[in-house]
Design an enzyme around this catalytic site. Structure first.
Site, short mmCIF file in Angstrom:
data_model
loop_
_atom_site.label_atom_id
_atom_site.label_comp_id
_atom_site.label_asym_id
_atom_site.label_seq_id
_atom_site.Cartn_x
_atom_site.Cartn_y
_atom_site.Cartn_z
N SER A 22 0.69 -1.23 0.05
CA SER A 22 0.09 -0.13 0.21
C SER A 22 0.86 1.11 0.07
CB SER A 22 -0.89 -0.03 1.41
OG SER A 22 -2.18 -0.88 1.02
N PRO A 23 0.27 2.35 -0.40
CA PRO A 23 0.96 3.68 -0.34
C PRO A 23 1.02 3.98 1.29
CG PRO A 23 -0.86 3.88 -2.03
CD PRO A 23 -1.07 2.53 -1.19
N ALA A 57 1.35 8.79 -1.01
CA ALA A 57 0.63 9.69 -1.47
C ALA A 57 1.48 10.82 -1.84
CB ALA A 57 -0.50 10.31 -0.34
N GLN A 99 0.88 6.82 -6.32
CA GLN A 99 -0.47 7.16 -5.60
C GLN A 99 -0.68 8.85 -5.83
OE1 GLN A 99 -2.01 7.62 -1.53
NE2 GLN A 99 -3.54 6.06 -2.03
N TYR A 182 -9.10 13.26 2.45
CA TYR A 182 -8.01 14.01 1.42
C TYR A 182 -9.28 14.75 0.68
CZ TYR A 182 -4.44 11.89 4.12
OH TYR A 182 -3.64 11.46 5.32
N ARG A 230 -8.30 4.75 -4.78
CA ARG A 230 -8.50 4.30 -3.42
C ARG A 230 -9.92 5.19 -2.91
NH1 ARG A 230 -4.23 3.21 1.25
NH2 ARG A 230 -4.67 1.43 0.35
N ARG A 324 1.25 -1.79 7.18
CA ARG A 324 1.96 -2.03 8.43
C ARG A 324 2.66 -3.49 8.58
NH1 ARG A 324 -2.18 1.19 9.89
NH2 ARG A 324 -1.78 2.80 11.34
#
Length: 359
Positions: A22-23, A57, A99, A182, A230, A324
């Site tokens: 993941s980003p 991001a 991303q 965001y 996303r 994570r």
């Protein structure tokens, strides 16, 4: 039956497996420029066997950064450092992805380890913009300036220009960040968008910015390369954005040329109450996949290879993204192959394999 270690093909791109990184914001850029940290951080996950590795991001405007340390792609000088990352990731068999994002009202904050609070202008903060003059809450207290309707086209164009730069940097997979509170999510949710013009009010108006930015990115992005988005499938707040709206948005995004929806949740407001737990967001990926007839990526609390494999084998998602857990174990994908009895796909880089083999 397809499992998490099987390849995934979207458009002209094939991932070696269905495990992606993941980003994850690192807050370690220099005026938006990638650094050696990013080459090592992301490169190690490519060496670790992931099929897809996302750059964090990456802001399409300077004011679109979450913090002054965020990655950027708003000017041409950002291309070369990002190209180093993309080239290294690809050289180790992973697909380089990026991303692109705009933080909106959640910008101008300190890094998380410095408290994550809003920064004053004197401390390096900057103007934030949003659909409406509503604050996020908690320690993010800066009041954003509402965007005038005539300004919105400039941000839409910035997303398209960011896609052009991403292509020049060598990325072959692009994700539009419309989640986690965001800017794009701020337009989507009625809790953060109280406008009464063509960008607010009805569902069709609230999704307008998202669709316009999607078109700008897709127009700049080659037909042969996949585009992801996303979304936060629910705000976890009464009266907010929810799963039914997410499914309908996904149907429309598919028409616009989006290939896969990365299904996350939350992030809109400080008082949200997500029901966290292992795989707590997987049902969103499953519902969007079935309801919109589009490929999805599952995220959130996926730590066991057997769980990742179950998600794909049972048709709940097409791709599993880990965050994570990949920080705890950069070699998660190779270790997953060993755990799932596919040691032949767990080969380490030759510099390591020569000495320790697959294990």
């Amino acid at each position: 039956m397809t499992g998490v270690l099987d390849p995934l093909t979207l458009r002209g791109v094939t991932l070696r497996n269905r495990i992606g990184i993941s980003p994850m914001c690192q807050y370690s850029s220099n005026n938006g420029h990638a650094t050696d940290w990013h080459v090592v951080h992301l490169g190690s996950r490519a060496q670790g066997g992931a099929g897809l590795v996302h750059v964090e991001a990456t802001a399409v405007e300077a004011r679109g950064r979450i913090s002054p340390g965020d990655m950027g792609i708003w000017q041409d000088s950002h291309i070369e450092p990002l190209a180093r990352v993309a080239k290294f990731v690809k050289s180790h068999g992973a697909m380089p992805a990026i991303q692109i994002a705009h933080a909106g009202r959640k910008g101008s904050t300190a890094a998380p380890w410095a408290g994550g609070a809003s920064l004053s202008d004197a401390d390096g903060g900057y103007e934030t913009v949003a659909p409406s003059a509503l604050v996020y809450g908690g320690n993010i207290t800066r009041v954003p300036r509402p965007l005038a309707a005539e300004e919105i086209g400039g941000i839409v164009a910035a997303f398209g220009q960011a896609a052009e730069r991403a292509l020049a940097a060598g990325f072959e997979w692009i994700e539009f960040h419309a989640a986690h509170g965001y800017l794009t999510h701020q337009f989507l949710s009625p809790l953060s968008n109280t406008r009464n013009d063509e960008y607010g009010g009805s569902f069709d108006n609230r999704i307008r910015f998202c669709l316009e930015a999607t078109r700008a990115i897709r127009d700049a992005w080659p037909e042969r390369l996949p585009m992801a988005i996303r979304i936060s499938c629910t705000d976890w707040l009464p009266g907010g954005w929810d799963l039914d709206q997410s499914i309908e948005l996904a149907r429309r995004l598919k028409i616009e040329g989006v290939d896969i929806v990365d299904c996350s949740s939350a992030g809109l407001r400080a008082d949200q109450k997500p029901a966290r737990g292992p795989g707590f967001q997987v049902p969103f990926a499953e519902a969007v996949r079935k309801g919109a007839g589009i490929a999805t990526a599952a995220v959130g609390g996926i730590v066991a290879p057997s769980h990742a494999d179950e998600i794909v084998r049972n048709g709940r998602a097409d791709l599993v993204l880990v965050a994570r857990q990949s920080l705890r174990d950069p070699y998660f994908a190779r270790n997953a192959a060993l755990s799932l009895g596919a040691g032949d796909s767990a080969r380490l880089p030759i510099q390591y394999h020569h000495y320790v083999g697959a294990g």
